[in-house]
Design a protein around this motif. Structure first.
Motif, PDB file in Angstrom:
ATOM      1  N   THR A 174     -11.022   7.601  11.664  1.00 57.76           N
ATOM      2  CA  THR A 174      -9.634   7.220  11.393  1.00 57.76           C
ATOM      3  C   THR A 174      -9.570   6.246  10.235  1.00 57.76           C
ATOM      4  OG1 THR A 174      -9.754   5.415  12.990  1.00 57.76           O
ATOM      5  CG2 THR A 174      -8.916   7.523  13.797  1.00 57.76           C
ATOM      6  N   THR A 175      -8.454   6.266   9.556  1.00 62.77           N
ATOM      7  CA  THR A 175      -8.196   5.280   8.516  1.00 62.77           C
ATOM      8  C   THR A 175      -6.847   4.645   8.794  1.00 62.77           C
ATOM      9  OG1 THR A 175      -7.200   6.931   7.070  1.00 62.77           O
ATOM     10  CG2 THR A 175      -9.536   6.478   6.750  1.00 62.77           C
ATOM     11  N   LYS A 176      -6.679   3.456   8.286  1.00 60.94           N
ATOM     12  CA  LYS A 176      -5.428   2.728   8.474  1.00 60.94           C
ATOM     13  C   LYS A 176      -4.877   2.374   7.100  1.00 60.94           C
ATOM     14  CE  LYS A 176      -7.269   0.872  12.728  1.00 60.94           C
ATOM     15  NZ  LYS A 176      -8.723   1.035  12.631  1.00 60.94           N
ATOM     16  N   ASN A 177      -3.661   2.801   6.845  1.00 62.23           N
ATOM     17  CA  ASN A 177      -3.012   2.491   5.584  1.00 62.23           C
ATOM     18  C   ASN A 177      -2.373   1.110   5.728  1.00 62.23           C
ATOM     19  OD1 ASN A 177      -1.364   2.243   3.355  1.00 62.23           O
ATOM     20  ND2 ASN A 177      -0.799   4.402   3.349  1.00 62.23           N
ATOM     21  N   LEU A 178      -2.910   0.123   5.033  1.00 63.03           N
ATOM     22  CA  LEU A 178      -2.442  -1.244   5.194  1.00 63.03           C
ATOM     23  C   LEU A 178      -1.012  -1.458   4.719  1.00 63.03           C
ATOM     24  CD1 LEU A 178      -5.698  -3.177   4.317  1.00 63.03           C
ATOM     25  CD2 LEU A 178      -4.703  -2.743   6.562  1.00 63.03           C
ATOM     26  N   SER A 179      -0.486  -0.552   3.933  1.00 61.31           N
ATOM     27  CA  SER A 179       0.912  -0.710   3.537  1.00 61.31           C
ATOM     28  C   SER A 179       1.843  -0.544   4.740  1.00 61.31           C
ATOM     29  CB  SER A 179       1.283   0.274   2.428  1.00 61.31           C
ATOM     30  OG  SER A 179       1.179   1.599   2.890  1.00 61.31           O
ATOM     31  N   LYS A 180       1.365   0.112   5.795  1.00 62.86           N
ATOM     32  CA  LYS A 180       2.182   0.304   6.997  1.00 62.86           C
ATOM     33  C   LYS A 180       2.512  -1.029   7.688  1.00 62.86           C
ATOM     34  CE  LYS A 180       2.631   3.035  11.179  1.00 62.86           C
ATOM     35  NZ  LYS A 180       2.177   4.205  11.908  1.00 62.86           N
ATOM     36  N   PRO A 181       1.527  -1.846   8.052  1.00 65.34           N
ATOM     37  CA  PRO A 181       1.920  -3.124   8.656  1.00 65.34           C
ATOM     38  C   PRO A 181       2.636  -4.044   7.676  1.00 65.34           C
ATOM     39  CG  PRO A 181      -0.466  -3.045   8.384  1.00 65.34           C
ATOM     40  CD  PRO A 181       0.079  -1.667   8.077  1.00 65.34           C
ATOM     41  N   TRP A 182       2.274  -3.996   6.401  1.00 64.18           N
ATOM     42  CA  TRP A 182       2.953  -4.836   5.433  1.00 64.18           C
ATOM     43  C   TRP A 182       4.436  -4.503   5.374  1.00 64.18           C
ATOM     44  CZ3 TRP A 182      -1.181  -3.697   1.187  1.00 64.18           C
ATOM     45  CH2 TRP A 182      -2.345  -4.425   1.461  1.00 64.18           C
ATOM     46  N   SER A 183       4.797  -3.247   5.574  1.00 62.01           N
ATOM     47  CA  SER A 183       6.210  -2.866   5.505  1.00 62.01           C
ATOM     48  C   SER A 183       6.903  -2.904   6.863  1.00 62.01           C
ATOM     49  CB  SER A 183       6.358  -1.480   4.879  1.00 62.01           C
ATOM     50  OG  SER A 183       5.777  -0.500   5.709  1.00 62.01           O
ATOM     51  N   GLU A 184       6.227  -2.529   7.941  1.00 59.02           N
ATOM     52  CA  GLU A 184       6.876  -2.425   9.240  1.00 59.02           C
ATOM     53  C   GLU A 184       6.989  -3.735  10.009  1.00 59.02           C
ATOM     54  OE1 GLU A 184       5.736   0.792  11.775  1.00 59.02           O
ATOM     55  OE2 GLU A 184       5.584   2.186  10.103  1.00 59.02           O
ATOM     56  N   LEU A 185       6.263  -4.736   9.630  1.00 62.85           N
ATOM     57  CA  LEU A 185       6.301  -5.997  10.362  1.00 62.85           C
ATOM     58  C   LEU A 185       7.213  -7.024   9.702  1.00 62.85           C
ATOM     59  CD1 LEU A 185       2.566  -6.264  11.419  1.00 62.85           C
ATOM     60  CD2 LEU A 185       4.524  -5.585  12.806  1.00 62.85           C
ATOM     61  N   ARG A 186       8.231  -6.525   9.058  1.00 59.51           N
ATOM     62  CA  ARG A 186       9.228  -7.372   8.400  1.00 59.51           C
ATOM     63  C   ARG A 186       8.603  -8.340   7.415  1.00 59.51           C
ATOM     64  NH1 ARG A 186      12.505  -9.040  13.694  1.00 59.51           N
ATOM     65  NH2 ARG A 186      12.633  -6.975  14.556  1.00 59.51           N
ATOM     66  N   ILE A 187       7.559  -7.894   6.801  1.00 56.85           N
ATOM     67  CA  ILE A 187       6.925  -8.646   5.740  1.00 56.85           C
ATOM     68  C   ILE A 187       6.789  -7.706   4.562  1.00 56.85           C
ATOM     69  CG2 ILE A 187       5.713 -10.432   7.052  1.00 56.85           C
ATOM     70  CD1 ILE A 187       3.368  -8.628   7.368  1.00 56.85           C
ATOM     71  N   THR A 188       7.145  -8.160   3.404  1.00 55.47           N
ATOM     72  CA  THR A 188       7.203  -7.298   2.240  1.00 55.47           C
ATOM     73  C   THR A 188       5.964  -7.466   1.376  1.00 55.47           C
ATOM     74  OG1 THR A 188       9.586  -7.603   2.249  1.00 55.47           O
ATOM     75  CG2 THR A 188       8.636  -6.653   0.272  1.00 55.47           C
ATOM     76  N   SER A 228       0.143  -8.886   1.363  1.00 53.98           N
ATOM     77  CA  SER A 228      -0.356  -7.862   0.452  1.00 53.98           C
ATOM     78  C   SER A 228      -1.874  -7.879   0.545  1.00 53.98           C
ATOM     79  CB  SER A 228       0.088  -8.170  -0.982  1.00 53.98           C
ATOM     80  OG  SER A 228      -0.599  -9.313  -1.463  1.00 53.98           O
ATOM     81  N   ALA A 229      -2.519  -7.164  -0.338  1.00 58.05           N
ATOM     82  CA  ALA A 229      -3.976  -7.193  -0.383  1.00 58.05           C
ATOM     83  C   ALA A 229      -4.489  -8.590  -0.716  1.00 58.05           C
ATOM     84  CB  ALA A 229      -4.484  -6.180  -1.409  1.00 58.05           C
ATOM     85  N   CYS A 230      -3.652  -9.380  -1.339  1.00 59.81           N
ATOM     86  CA  CYS A 230      -4.056 -10.743  -1.711  1.00 59.81           C
ATOM     87  C   CYS A 230      -4.038 -11.699  -0.526  1.00 59.81           C
ATOM     88  CB  CYS A 230      -3.128 -11.283  -2.794  1.00 59.81           C
ATOM     89  SG  CYS A 230      -3.165 -10.331  -4.306  1.00 59.81           S
ATOM     90  N   THR A 231      -3.353 -11.334   0.537  1.00 61.21           N
ATOM     91  CA  THR A 231      -3.219 -12.243   1.675  1.00 61.21           C
ATOM     92  C   THR A 231      -3.806 -11.676   2.959  1.00 61.21           C
ATOM     93  OG1 THR A 231      -1.053 -11.353   2.289  1.00 61.21           O
ATOM     94  CG2 THR A 231      -1.077 -13.206   0.738  1.00 61.21           C
ATOM     95  N   THR A 232      -4.518 -10.591   2.858  1.00 60.04           N
ATOM     96  CA  THR A 232      -5.020  -9.905   4.051  1.00 60.04           C
ATOM     97  C   THR A 232      -6.527 -10.075   4.176  1.00 60.04           C
ATOM     98  OG1 THR A 232      -3.247  -8.283   3.909  1.00 60.04           O
ATOM     99  CG2 THR A 232      -5.186  -7.669   5.198  1.00 60.04           C
ATOM    100  N   LEU A 233      -6.943 -10.531   5.337  1.00 59.73           N
ATOM    101  CA  LEU A 233      -8.356 -10.608   5.668  1.00 59.73           C
ATOM    102  C   LEU A 233      -8.645  -9.478   6.638  1.00 59.73           C
ATOM    103  CD1 LEU A 233     -11.124 -12.014   5.720  1.00 59.73           C
ATOM    104  CD2 LEU A 233     -10.244 -13.411   7.604  1.00 59.73           C
ATOM    105  N   LEU A 234      -9.504  -8.584   6.233  1.00 60.22           N
ATOM    106  CA  LEU A 234      -9.804  -7.392   7.008  1.00 60.22           C
ATOM    107  C   LEU A 234     -11.167  -7.521   7.658  1.00 60.22           C
ATOM    108  CD1 LEU A 234      -9.190  -4.399   7.693  1.00 60.22           C
ATOM    109  CD2 LEU A 234     -10.278  -3.821   5.527  1.00 60.22           C
ATOM    110  N   MET A 235     -11.214  -7.284   8.965  1.00 61.77           N
ATOM    111  CA  MET A 235     -12.490  -7.287   9.674  1.00 61.77           C
ATOM    112  C   MET A 235     -12.646  -5.954  10.384  1.00 61.77           C
ATOM    113  SD  MET A 235     -12.755 -11.112  11.199  1.00 61.77           S
ATOM    114  CE  MET A 235     -11.068 -11.320  11.734  1.00 61.77           C
TER     115      MET A 235
END
Length: 107
Positions: free
Chosen positions: A55-69, A87-94
């Motif tokens: 599976t893959t997760k498109n990070l634009s989904k939470p950035w848009s759906e969680l009332r954060i632009t 955005s990618a600048c503020t996301t820490l992915l584990m």
């Protein structure tokens, strides 16, 4: 967790499994999570939902759906009253897989 840190869990496990996982990892602080998403948020085809598929997760989904632009800028605002957008600048992915995080914003 910290007030300045928006934290969410997005796992490919099925919804009935994520509650136990979150409870074990976050315990009494789990109510501070911004969101808890499971396999049902991955837009999988019916045939793949119940199978062990990559599976893959498109990070634009939470950035848009969680009332954060998502921000097009990586520069924080100098005004403390201006919301800081995710955005990618503020996301820490584990992740437990070295393959997934190498896929840019589609993880």
């Amino acid at each position: 967790m910290h007030a300045w840190l928006d934290t969410m869990v997005w796992s490919s496990v099925q919804p009935h499994s994520i509650a136990d996982m979150v409870n074990r990892c976050f315990g009494y602080t789990q109510h501070e999570l911004l969101a808890v998403w499971a396999r049902d948020t991955l837009s999988l085809k019916d045939k793949d939902y119940n199978r062990k598929t990559q599976t893959t997760k498109n990070l634009s989904k939470p950035w848009s759906e969680l009332r954060i632009t998502p921000s097009s800028s990586c520069s924080p605002s100098s005004d403390p009253n201006t919301p800081q957008f995710h955005s990618a600048c503020t996301t820490l992915l584990m992740d437990d897989s070295p393959l997934k995080p190498s896929q840019k914003s589609v993880y």
